[in-house]
Design a protein around this motif. Structure first.
Motif, PDB file in Angstrom:
ATOM      1  N   GLY A  24      -3.518  31.492  46.945  1.00 29.90           N
ATOM      2  CA  GLY A  24      -4.041  31.606  45.590  1.00 29.90           C
ATOM      3  C   GLY A  24      -4.987  30.481  45.221  1.00 29.90           C
ATOM      4  N   SER A  25      -4.883  29.362  45.909  1.00 26.23           N
ATOM      5  CA  SER A  25      -5.768  28.239  45.601  1.00 26.23           C
ATOM      6  C   SER A  25      -7.219  28.546  45.966  1.00 26.23           C
ATOM      7  CB  SER A  25      -5.302  26.965  46.303  1.00 26.23           C
ATOM      8  OG  SER A  25      -5.453  27.060  47.696  1.00 26.23           O
ATOM      9  N   PHE A  26      -7.455  29.549  46.808  1.00 26.57           N
ATOM     10  CA  PHE A  26      -8.826  29.966  47.098  1.00 26.57           C
ATOM     11  C   PHE A  26      -9.476  30.572  45.850  1.00 26.57           C
ATOM     12  CE2 PHE A  26      -7.135  30.158  51.527  1.00 26.57           C
ATOM     13  CZ  PHE A  26      -7.974  29.205  52.068  1.00 26.57           C
ATOM     14  N   VAL A  27      -8.653  31.098  44.950  1.00 33.44           N
ATOM     15  CA  VAL A  27      -9.145  31.701  43.710  1.00 33.44           C
ATOM     16  C   VAL A  27      -9.043  30.710  42.546  1.00 33.44           C
ATOM     17  CG1 VAL A  27      -8.792  33.569  42.054  1.00 33.44           C
ATOM     18  CG2 VAL A  27      -8.505  34.009  44.492  1.00 33.44           C
ATOM     19  N   THR A  28      -7.878  30.062  42.415  1.00 37.78           N
ATOM     20  CA  THR A  28      -7.641  29.207  41.254  1.00 37.78           C
ATOM     21  C   THR A  28      -8.127  27.777  41.455  1.00 37.78           C
ATOM     22  OG1 THR A  28      -5.448  28.504  41.982  1.00 37.78           O
ATOM     23  CG2 THR A  28      -5.577  30.534  40.665  1.00 37.78           C
ATOM     24  N   GLY A  29      -8.051  27.292  42.671  1.00 40.22           N
ATOM     25  CA  GLY A  29      -8.438  25.916  42.954  1.00 40.22           C
ATOM     26  C   GLY A  29      -7.339  24.900  42.759  1.00 40.22           C
ATOM     27  N   PHE A  30      -6.240  25.278  42.126  1.00 37.89           N
ATOM     28  CA  PHE A  30      -5.186  24.291  41.860  1.00 37.89           C
ATOM     29  C   PHE A  30      -3.789  24.750  42.265  1.00 37.89           C
ATOM     30  CE2 PHE A  30      -5.372  26.889  38.076  1.00 37.89           C
ATOM     31  CZ  PHE A  30      -4.043  27.131  37.805  1.00 37.89           C
ATOM     32  N   SER A  31      -3.585  26.012  42.571  1.00 37.51           N
ATOM     33  CA  SER A  31      -2.225  26.474  42.871  1.00 37.51           C
ATOM     34  C   SER A  31      -1.667  25.852  44.149  1.00 37.51           C
ATOM     35  CB  SER A  31      -2.165  27.998  42.936  1.00 37.51           C
ATOM     36  OG  SER A  31      -2.946  28.491  43.997  1.00 37.51           O
ATOM     37  N   GLY A  32      -2.539  25.382  45.029  1.00 36.32           N
ATOM     38  CA  GLY A  32      -2.064  24.676  46.217  1.00 36.32           C
ATOM     39  C   GLY A  32      -1.306  23.407  45.865  1.00 36.32           C
ATOM     40  N   LEU A  33      -1.707  22.762  44.767  1.00 37.80           N
ATOM     41  CA  LEU A  33      -0.994  21.561  44.312  1.00 37.80           C
ATOM     42  C   LEU A  33       0.415  21.906  43.858  1.00 37.80           C
ATOM     43  CD1 LEU A  33      -3.865  19.854  42.286  1.00 37.80           C
ATOM     44  CD2 LEU A  33      -3.016  19.226  44.549  1.00 37.80           C
ATOM     45  N   VAL A  34       0.557  23.035  43.186  1.00 37.09           N
ATOM     46  CA  VAL A  34       1.887  23.503  42.791  1.00 37.09           C
ATOM     47  C   VAL A  34       2.704  23.803  44.049  1.00 37.09           C
ATOM     48  CG1 VAL A  34       3.173  25.295  41.550  1.00 37.09           C
ATOM     49  CG2 VAL A  34       1.014  24.418  40.605  1.00 37.09           C
ATOM     50  N   GLY A  35       2.051  24.418  45.037  1.00 42.85           N
ATOM     51  CA  GLY A  35       2.722  24.756  46.287  1.00 42.85           C
ATOM     52  C   GLY A  35       3.247  23.546  47.033  1.00 42.85           C
ATOM     53  N   ILE A  36       2.453  22.475  47.097  1.00 48.17           N
ATOM     54  CA  ILE A  36       2.903  21.296  47.840  1.00 48.17           C
ATOM     55  C   ILE A  36       4.047  20.598  47.113  1.00 48.17           C
ATOM     56  CG2 ILE A  36       1.180  19.678  46.905  1.00 48.17           C
ATOM     57  CD1 ILE A  36       2.620  19.712  50.490  1.00 48.17           C
ATOM     58  N   VAL A  37       4.019  20.582  45.800  1.00 46.82           N
ATOM     59  CA  VAL A  37       5.129  19.989  45.041  1.00 46.82           C
ATOM     60  C   VAL A  37       6.403  20.786  45.299  1.00 46.82           C
ATOM     61  CG1 VAL A  37       6.040  19.565  42.726  1.00 46.82           C
ATOM     62  CG2 VAL A  37       3.678  18.932  43.274  1.00 46.82           C
ATOM     63  N   LEU A  38       6.304  22.118  45.206  1.00 50.31           N
ATOM     64  CA  LEU A  38       7.473  22.958  45.473  1.00 50.31           C
ATOM     65  C   LEU A  38       7.963  22.794  46.903  1.00 50.31           C
ATOM     66  CD1 LEU A  38       6.568  26.270  43.601  1.00 50.31           C
ATOM     67  CD2 LEU A  38       8.273  24.553  42.955  1.00 50.31           C
ATOM     68  N   ALA A  39       7.052  22.678  47.855  1.00 48.34           N
ATOM     69  CA  ALA A  39       7.448  22.509  49.257  1.00 48.34           C
ATOM     70  C   ALA A  39       8.270  21.242  49.447  1.00 48.34           C
ATOM     71  CB  ALA A  39       6.209  22.486  50.153  1.00 48.34           C
ATOM     72  N   HIS A  40       7.835  20.151  48.838  1.00 49.00           N
ATOM     73  CA  HIS A  40       8.583  18.898  48.966  1.00 49.00           C
ATOM     74  C   HIS A  40       9.933  18.970  48.251  1.00 49.00           C
ATOM     75  CE1 HIS A  40       5.931  16.303  51.235  1.00 49.00           C
ATOM     76  NE2 HIS A  40       4.909  16.739  50.540  1.00 49.00           N
ATOM     77  N   VAL A  41       9.962  19.596  47.081  1.00 50.91           N
ATOM     78  CA  VAL A  41      11.222  19.712  46.338  1.00 50.91           C
ATOM     79  C   VAL A  41      12.188  20.633  47.064  1.00 50.91           C
ATOM     80  CG1 VAL A  41      12.261  20.581  44.199  1.00 50.91           C
ATOM     81  CG2 VAL A  41      10.207  19.162  44.099  1.00 50.91           C
ATOM     82  N   TRP A  42      11.699  21.801  47.454  1.00 54.63           N
ATOM     83  CA  TRP A  42      12.567  22.790  48.096  1.00 54.63           C
ATOM     84  C   TRP A  42      12.988  22.376  49.499  1.00 54.63           C
ATOM     85  CZ3 TRP A  42       9.416  27.694  46.414  1.00 54.63           C
ATOM     86  CH2 TRP A  42       9.726  27.996  45.081  1.00 54.63           C
ATOM     87  N   GLN A  43      12.216  21.531  50.160  1.00 52.25           N
ATOM     88  CA  GLN A  43      12.581  21.101  51.505  1.00 52.25           C
ATOM     89  C   GLN A  43      13.922  20.385  51.488  1.00 52.25           C
ATOM     90  OE1 GLN A  43      10.073  18.119  53.336  1.00 52.25           O
ATOM     91  NE2 GLN A  43      10.445  18.998  55.365  1.00 52.25           N
ATOM     92  N   SER A  44      14.163  19.576  50.475  1.00 52.11           N
ATOM     93  CA  SER A  44      15.431  18.846  50.409  1.00 52.11           C
ATOM     94  C   SER A  44      16.584  19.730  49.924  1.00 52.11           C
ATOM     95  CB  SER A  44      15.293  17.629  49.489  1.00 52.11           C
ATOM     96  OG  SER A  44      14.973  18.044  48.177  1.00 52.11           O
ATOM     97  N   ASP A  45      16.275  20.821  49.222  1.00 49.91           N
ATOM     98  CA  ASP A  45      17.307  21.739  48.731  1.00 49.91           C
ATOM     99  C   ASP A  45      17.547  22.926  49.665  1.00 49.91           C
ATOM    100  OD1 ASP A  45      17.477  20.174  46.510  1.00 49.91           O
ATOM    101  OD2 ASP A  45      16.214  21.463  45.260  1.00 49.91           O
ATOM    102  N   ASN A  46      16.865  22.935  50.785  1.00 49.88           N
ATOM    103  CA  ASN A  46      16.895  24.090  51.691  1.00 49.88           C
ATOM    104  C   ASN A  46      18.284  24.310  52.280  1.00 49.88           C
ATOM    105  OD1 ASN A  46      16.049  26.175  53.385  1.00 49.88           O
ATOM    106  ND2 ASN A  46      15.668  24.732  55.046  1.00 49.88           N
ATOM    107  N   GLU A  47      18.739  25.557  52.213  1.00 50.11           N
ATOM    108  CA  GLU A  47      20.030  25.907  52.799  1.00 50.11           C
ATOM    109  C   GLU A  47      19.901  26.874  53.973  1.00 50.11           C
ATOM    110  OE1 GLU A  47      22.571  27.325  49.721  1.00 50.11           O
ATOM    111  OE2 GLU A  47      22.420  25.481  48.564  1.00 50.11           O
ATOM    112  N   GLU A  48      18.714  27.438  54.168  1.00 47.77           N
ATOM    113  CA  GLU A  48      18.524  28.414  55.236  1.00 47.77           C
ATOM    114  C   GLU A  48      17.827  27.749  56.417  1.00 47.77           C
ATOM    115  OE1 GLU A  48      17.489  32.450  53.891  1.00 47.77           O
ATOM    116  OE2 GLU A  48      17.159  31.486  51.952  1.00 47.77           O
ATOM    117  N   SER A  49      18.413  27.876  57.598  1.00 48.82           N
ATOM    118  CA  SER A  49      17.903  27.170  58.767  1.00 48.82           C
ATOM    119  C   SER A  49      16.504  27.644  59.175  1.00 48.82           C
ATOM    120  CB  SER A  49      18.872  27.314  59.933  1.00 48.82           C
ATOM    121  OG  SER A  49      19.037  28.680  60.266  1.00 48.82           O
ATOM    122  N   TRP A  50      16.215  28.937  59.053  1.00 49.05           N
ATOM    123  CA  TRP A  50      14.902  29.438  59.458  1.00 49.05           C
ATOM    124  C   TRP A  50      13.793  28.877  58.570  1.00 49.05           C
ATOM    125  CZ3 TRP A  50      11.847  31.954  56.011  1.00 49.05           C
ATOM    126  CH2 TRP A  50      12.464  32.467  54.869  1.00 49.05           C
ATOM    127  N   ALA A  51      14.102  28.557  57.320  1.00 52.05           N
ATOM    128  CA  ALA A  51      13.088  28.106  56.369  1.00 52.05           C
ATOM    129  C   ALA A  51      12.662  26.660  56.613  1.00 52.05           C
ATOM    130  CB  ALA A  51      13.592  28.276  54.946  1.00 52.05           C
TER     131      ALA A  51
END
Length: 117
Positions: A24-51
């Motif tokens: 979506g950042s190809f269209v909006t220009g900023f959603s990638g920033l939301v994605g990287i924040v979520l990736a860092h937050v969710w990485q520590s909360d991850n419960e599924e091994s494949w993820a």
């Protein structure tokens, strides 16, 4: 009585959401920033091994793409940067789609620390 089929429909799991935000950042220009924040937050909360492999893959995709974009911006003064931006966009796009496809199947990324695809 309803039976839930995990193979039907679109699965909005965490790696899928991050991949969609990157795309979506190809269209909006900023959603990638939301994605990287979520990736860092969710990485520590991850419960599924494949993820776990997806978080590593997607975090590396963002940061290497970001650094490459900065280098391309500097190199625009010698005109090489104009050639690098489409290459960076294709690289980020392909990696995001690859993660999206595997996340829909709930499969781990085979080599999450690779720079290639």
């Amino acid at each position: 009585m309803t039976e839930q089929n995990t193979n039907s429909g679109f699965d909005f799991n965490q790696p899928t959401i991050i991949s969609l935000l990157y795309l979506g950042s190809f269209v909006t220009g900023f959603s990638g920033l939301v994605g990287i924040v979520l990736a860092h937050v969710w990485q520590s909360d991850n419960e599924e091994s494949w993820a776990a492999s997806h978080f590593t893959y997607l975090i590396r995709t963002f940061w290497f793409g970001f650094i490459a974009s900065i280098i391309a911006s500097v190199l625009m003064f010698v005109l090489i940067g104009f050639l690098l931006f489409p290459i960076i966009a294709i690289w980020v796009g392909v990696r995001s789609v690859m993660s999206l496809v595997k996340a829909q199947r709930r499969e781990p990324m085979p080599e999450p620390e690779t720079m290639l695809f």
